[in-house]
Design a protein around this motif. Structure first.
Motif, PDB file in Angstrom:
ATOM      1  N   HIS A 183      11.653 111.037  -7.572  1.00 27.34           N
ATOM      2  CA  HIS A 183      10.408 110.507  -7.834  1.00 27.34           C
ATOM      3  C   HIS A 183       9.206 110.824  -6.779  1.00 27.34           C
ATOM      4  O   HIS A 183       8.593 109.834  -6.618  1.00 27.34           O
ATOM      5  CB  HIS A 183      10.529 109.035  -8.091  1.00 27.34           C
ATOM      6  CG  HIS A 183      11.677 108.567  -9.048  1.00 27.34           C
ATOM      7  ND1 HIS A 183      11.407 108.803 -10.565  1.00 27.34           N
ATOM      8  CD2 HIS A 183      12.836 108.238  -9.045  1.00 27.34           C
ATOM      9  CE1 HIS A 183      12.530 108.447 -11.164  1.00 27.34           C
ATOM     10  NE2 HIS A 183      13.416 107.872 -10.228  1.00 27.34           N
ATOM     11  N   ARG A 199       6.213 111.394  -4.597  1.00 30.79           N
ATOM     12  CA  ARG A 199       4.661 111.629  -4.573  1.00 30.79           C
ATOM     13  C   ARG A 199       4.267 111.042  -6.161  1.00 30.79           C
ATOM     14  O   ARG A 199       3.487 111.696  -6.687  1.00 30.79           O
ATOM     15  CB  ARG A 199       4.090 113.023  -4.509  1.00 30.79           C
ATOM     16  CG  ARG A 199       4.399 113.582  -3.317  1.00 30.79           C
ATOM     17  CD  ARG A 199       3.609 112.896  -2.072  1.00 30.79           C
ATOM     18  NE  ARG A 199       3.926 113.534  -0.743  1.00 30.79           N
ATOM     19  CZ  ARG A 199       4.400 113.013   0.203  1.00 30.79           C
ATOM     20  NH1 ARG A 199       5.573 111.801  -0.278  1.00 30.79           N
ATOM     21  NH2 ARG A 199       4.794 113.502   1.429  1.00 30.79           N
ATOM     22  N   ASP A 200       4.846 109.945  -6.576  1.00 29.21           N
ATOM     23  CA  ASP A 200       4.524 109.252  -7.663  1.00 29.21           C
ATOM     24  C   ASP A 200       3.549 108.059  -7.314  1.00 29.21           C
ATOM     25  O   ASP A 200       4.222 106.852  -7.154  1.00 29.21           O
ATOM     26  CB  ASP A 200       5.621 109.036  -8.611  1.00 29.21           C
ATOM     27  CG  ASP A 200       5.212 108.460  -9.863  1.00 29.21           C
ATOM     28  OD1 ASP A 200       4.153 107.884 -10.003  1.00 29.21           O
ATOM     29  OD2 ASP A 200       6.037 108.975 -10.732  1.00 29.21           O
ATOM     30  N   ARG A 203       5.050 103.404 -16.156  1.00 29.82           N
ATOM     31  CA  ARG A 203       5.548 103.308 -14.613  1.00 29.82           C
ATOM     32  C   ARG A 203       6.242 101.692 -14.336  1.00 29.82           C
ATOM     33  O   ARG A 203       7.214 101.676 -13.508  1.00 29.82           O
ATOM     34  CB  ARG A 203       4.500 103.517 -13.690  1.00 29.82           C
ATOM     35  CG  ARG A 203       4.145 104.998 -13.691  1.00 29.82           C
ATOM     36  CD  ARG A 203       5.291 105.759 -13.149  1.00 29.82           C
ATOM     37  NE  ARG A 203       5.011 107.208 -13.117  1.00 29.82           N
ATOM     38  CZ  ARG A 203       5.216 107.982 -13.962  1.00 29.82           C
ATOM     39  NH1 ARG A 203       5.925 107.843 -14.925  1.00 29.82           N
ATOM     40  NH2 ARG A 203       4.877 109.293 -13.720  1.00 29.82           N
ATOM     41  N   ASP A 220       2.348 108.532  -2.613  1.00 27.19           N
ATOM     42  CA  ASP A 220       1.457 109.919  -2.041  1.00 27.19           C
ATOM     43  C   ASP A 220       0.646 109.568  -1.104  1.00 27.19           C
ATOM     44  O   ASP A 220      -0.251 108.779  -1.549  1.00 27.19           O
ATOM     45  CB  ASP A 220       0.939 110.475  -3.323  1.00 27.19           C
ATOM     46  CG  ASP A 220      -0.106 111.845  -2.996  1.00 27.19           C
ATOM     47  OD1 ASP A 220       0.053 111.936  -1.868  1.00 27.19           O
ATOM     48  OD2 ASP A 220      -0.338 112.630  -3.889  1.00 27.19           O
TER      49      ASP A 220
END
Length: 221
Positions: free
Chosen positions: A51, A53-54, A3, A78
């Protein structure tokens, strides 16, 4: 790709998409462009859809400290995973009105903590933390359709308490909260108008500005 690498790649993309012309335009609207790339919301929205709800990516984007990356973090986070400790850390980092409002609108209002954080932040002295509190009150008035009228009455007392704060980004948020509560329905319009009339009696140019501007919209005066 982990990430942090993904966030770095997105930041590189934002820098490519941004422009000095856009940065100058943002600055004219009072946006802090010290760490801005000059990217519009019209560009950020499709990026956010890529991207959605990361949680891990949102954290990494926020940690870049870049202006648009932080807005994007609010859009992709999220709300179910954003706990009060994280929200408390993020609110401390706010340094521009637009990131503040996106933080409240795209993220905080969707969490179970929105009501308690609205009053907690409004009572804080830091400019953008206080703005976040009142921005959140405005967002709740718009988005929480199930909330009873009584839930908004304490917010009006906060309006009275802090309507004398002359800092531009605070007074505009106080005014915004008052107007949105009043626009919710006829009962709350009456309470908001009464609150504005209380403000007119205060020995404060700021409070009177908040009141008159709200009354123009709520009463058409």
């Amino acid at each position: 790709m982990d990430r942090h690498s993904a966030a770095a790649a997105i930041l590189d993309r934002l820098r490519t998409l941004g422009s000095e012309h856009n940065r100058q335009g943002m600055a004219r609207f009072g946006i802090n462009v010290e760490r801005a790339c000059g990217v519009s919301m019209a560009v950020l929205r499709p990026l956010a859809r890529e991207h959605r709800r990361d949680h891990a990516l949102a954290i990494a984007l926020w940690d870049t400290q870049a202006h648009e990356a932080r807005i994007l973090a609010c859009m992709v986070e999220d709300p179910r995973q954003a706990g009060p400790e994280q929200l408390g850390r993020w609110v401390e980092d706010l340094d521009s009105w637009d990131v503040t409002d996106q933080f409240c609108n795209k993220l905080v209002v969707k969490t179970p903590y929105a009501w308690e954080l609205a009053v907690a932040w409004a009572a804080r002295e830091a400019e953008f933390v206080r703005r976040a509190g009142f921005s959140l009150m405005a967002q709740l008035a718009v988005h929480d359709k199930a909330a009873p009228d009584a839930a908004f009455l304490p917010f009006l007392e906060f309006v009275v308490a802090y309507a004398t704060d002359g800092r531009n980004f605070v007074k505009k948020a106080v005014n915004w909260a008052l107007r949105q509560i009043g626009k919710r329905n006829a009962v709350l319009r009456g309470r908001a108008v009464a609150t504005a009339r209380r403000l007119l009696e205060l020995d404060s140019k700021t409070a009177r500005w908040v009141a008159r501007d709200a009354l123009r919209e709520l009463e058409g005066t």
